[in-house]
Design an enzyme around this catalytic site. Structure first.
Site, PDB file in Angstrom:
ATOM      1  CB  SER A   1      17.614  37.093  24.081  1.00 29.59           C
ATOM      2  OG  SER A   1      17.106  36.075  23.256  1.00 29.59           O
TER       3      SER A   1
ATOM      4  CE  LYS B   1      19.554  35.881  20.933  1.00 29.63           C
ATOM      5  NZ  LYS B   1      20.736  35.117  21.378  1.00 29.63           N
TER       6      LYS B   1
ATOM      7  CE  LYS C   1      16.459  33.088  21.318  1.00 29.73           C
ATOM      8  NZ  LYS C   1      17.707  32.350  21.096  1.00 29.73           N
TER       9      LYS C   1
ATOM     10  CG  ASP D   1      19.626  33.127  18.281  1.00 25.48           C
ATOM     11  OD1 ASP D   1      19.921  32.273  17.406  1.00 25.48           O
ATOM     12  OD2 ASP D   1      19.855  32.962  19.508  1.00 25.48           O
TER      13      ASP D   1
ATOM     14  CD  GLU E   1      22.825  34.016  18.768  1.00 22.66           C
ATOM     15  OE1 GLU E   1      22.250  35.100  18.979  1.00 22.66           O
ATOM     16  OE2 GLU E   1      23.081  33.209  19.670  1.00 22.66           O
TER      17      GLU E   1
ATOM     18  CG  ASP F   1      24.468  30.056  20.463  1.00 21.60           C
ATOM     19  OD1 ASP F   1      25.175  29.319  21.164  1.00 21.60           O
ATOM     20  OD2 ASP F   1      23.360  30.462  20.872  1.00 21.60           O
TER      21      ASP F   1
ATOM     22  CE  LYS G   1      24.073  30.921  24.270  1.00 21.14           C
ATOM     23  NZ  LYS G   1      22.965  30.192  23.606  1.00 21.14           N
TER      24      LYS G   1
ATOM     25  N   GLY H   1      23.460  33.934  26.546  1.00 27.13           N
ATOM     26  CA  GLY H   1      22.724  33.607  27.774  1.00 27.13           C
ATOM     27  C   GLY H   1      21.904  32.362  27.560  1.00 27.13           C
TER      28      GLY H   1
HETATM   29  O1  OSB Z   1      20.264  30.726  21.438  1.00 32.80           O
HETATM   30  O2  OSB Z   1      20.990  32.262  22.652  1.00 32.80           O
HETATM   31  C1  OSB Z   1      20.256  31.290  22.515  1.00 32.80           C
HETATM   32  C2  OSB Z   1      18.036  30.822  25.602  1.00 32.80           C
HETATM   33  C3  OSB Z   1      18.019  29.455  25.706  1.00 32.80           C
HETATM   34  C4  OSB Z   1      18.691  28.707  24.767  1.00 32.80           C
HETATM   35  C5  OSB Z   1      19.390  29.330  23.719  1.00 32.80           C
HETATM   36  C6  OSB Z   1      19.409  30.709  23.624  1.00 32.80           C
HETATM   37  C7  OSB Z   1      18.700  31.459  24.570  1.00 32.80           C
HETATM   38  C8  OSB Z   1      18.592  32.922  24.530  1.00 32.80           C
HETATM   39  C9  OSB Z   1      18.277  33.603  25.830  1.00 32.80           C
HETATM   40  O3  OSB Z   1      18.660  33.576  23.511  1.00 32.80           O
HETATM   41  C10 OSB Z   1      19.314  34.570  26.266  1.00 32.80           C
HETATM   42  C11 OSB Z   1      19.084  35.007  27.697  1.00 32.80           C
HETATM   43  O4  OSB Z   1      19.511  34.306  28.630  1.00 32.80           O
HETATM   44  O5  OSB Z   1      18.482  36.057  27.884  1.00 32.80           O
HETATM   45 MG    MG Z   2      21.669  31.710  20.201  1.00 33.01          MG
END
Ligand code: OSB
Ligand code: MG
Length: 369
Positions: free
Chosen positions: A135, A161, A163, A188, A213, A238, A262, A290
């Protein structure tokens, strides 16, 4: 399994690289670790609540309050036949899934260690390696994004992925596709859009993304169903999936074609298994999300990801992307083929480095003798 003692610690660990989502940038991770002791063994659970109530309503402070005042009194000194019984025993407490999960997952580790079995065996896992994705947060420039993607592809990760948020979306995807072609790619949005952005989001359909996402609000299902009818790109939920019931309703409404699991978001491993099984029955693929966990939470995520319907690469990457050093030995490593081996020792199967845990601890409190 009797839990004789529960300990909470609030930790602060610097991130190797800042992480930026549609709700902001963080440089350090502040998080709670739960330790439970019983029968001469110890179990650990990492809480995924953050400092601020931006990803979810829970924060480290609410978790501390709920665990010490409401969860610990129902858990410490109690005898559970199986850790599956813990989430139902907390039924009187509404919500606060991250607080419940941290304790429940520590109890599963304790249970597995008492039995001398790896956690994945106790959870019902079916494979010994999992597929890993990364991510990549919002960067200062598109050049920095491309450099990041290049580095992670070279490291072997099975999907990328990125953001997104308004102002950092179509251009970012276009740039990554132009440079790297048809790599497994997804985005995401962390709830950064509304239905009024449907036409704009539909521009992403041109790029053959694996999924988008959580484009819309953190607790929304109905608008996501409306948006999914307008997009060819699959929606993955999510934030909206806080319970197995919400997942059932989202699937029935056509609000998503994929779900991110999660355990912290749904209240622990037992609820995650129920969610996993529901999705398998309904033909909805899942992957493991994650929350920038340390090695303690990351190891737990790896074990859960060995269940069969985790058919897409998860947001579970190498320790060195997040913390250096990590709190565990050995650190989580990703093989050149983009996979991670599930630890084979009892419980989480990793050694917790108590010296590093102590060094990162801001406050601690225990309940029980
Ligand atoms: O939306 O998936 C998410 C990290 C913190 C809060 C929300 C998210 C995330 C990530 C990080 O996308 C994923 C990772 O741990 O590498
Ligand atoms: Mg997410």
């Amino acid at each position: 399994m009797k839990i004789e003692r529960l300990e909470l610690r609030l930790l602060k660990l610097p991130l190797v690289h800042f992480f930026e989502t549609s709700f902001g940038r963080i440089y350090d991770k502040h998080f709670i670790v739960v330790r439970v002791d019983g029968g001469g063994q110890t179990g650990y659970g990492e809480c995924v609540a953050e400092q601020d109530p931006y990803y979810s309503a829970e924060t480290n402070e609410t978790v501390w309050h709920i665990v010490t005042e409401f969860i610990a009194p129902r858990i410490v000194g109690a005898d559970f036949e199986h850790p599956r019984a813990i989430f139902p025993a907390l039924k009187a407490i509404r919500g606060h899934n991250m607080a419940k999960a941290a304790v429940e997952m520590a109890a599963w580790d304790l249970f597995a260690r008492q039995r001398g079995e790896p956690l994945h065996a106790v959870l019902g896992g079916r494979r010994d390696r999992i597929a890993s994705g990364v991510s990549i947060g919002i960067q200062d420039s598109l050049e920095a994004l491309v450099a990041n993607v290049e580095r992670e592809l070279a490291a072997g990760y099975r999907r990328i992925k990125i953001k997104i948020k308004p102002g950092w979306d179509v251009d970012a995807v276009e740039r990554v596709r132009a440079r790297f072609g048809s790599i497994p790619l997804m985005v995401d949005a962390n709830a950064a859009y509304t239905l009024a952005d449907a036409d704009h989001l539909a521009r992403l359909d041109a790029f053959g993304l694996m999924m988008i996402e959580q484009p819309l609000d953190y607790d929304d299902i109905a608008d996501h169903a409306c948006l999914q009818r307008q997009l060819s790109t699959p929606i993955c939920l999510d934030e909206s999936i806080k319970t197995v019931t919400a997942a059932r309703d989202a699937i029935a409404a056509g609000a998503c074609r994929i779900i991110n699991i999660k355990p912290g978001r749904v209240g622990g491993f037992a609820e995650s298994i129920r969610l996993h099984d529901l999705c398998a029955e309904r033909g909805i693929p899942v992957w493991h999300g994650g929350m920038l966990e340390s090695g303690i939470g990351r190891a737990a995520n790896i074990h859960l990801s060995t269940l069969p319907n985790f058919s897409l690469p998860g947001d579970i990457a190498a320790s060195k992307r997040y913390f250096d050093p990590d709190l565990i030995d050995p650190p989580v490593e990703v093989a050149a083929d983009g996979t991670i081996a599930a630890p084979t020792g009892p419980g989480l199967g990793v050694a917790i480095r108590e010296d590093r845990l102590d060094a990162a601890t801001i406050t601690r409190q225990h309940i029980g003798h």
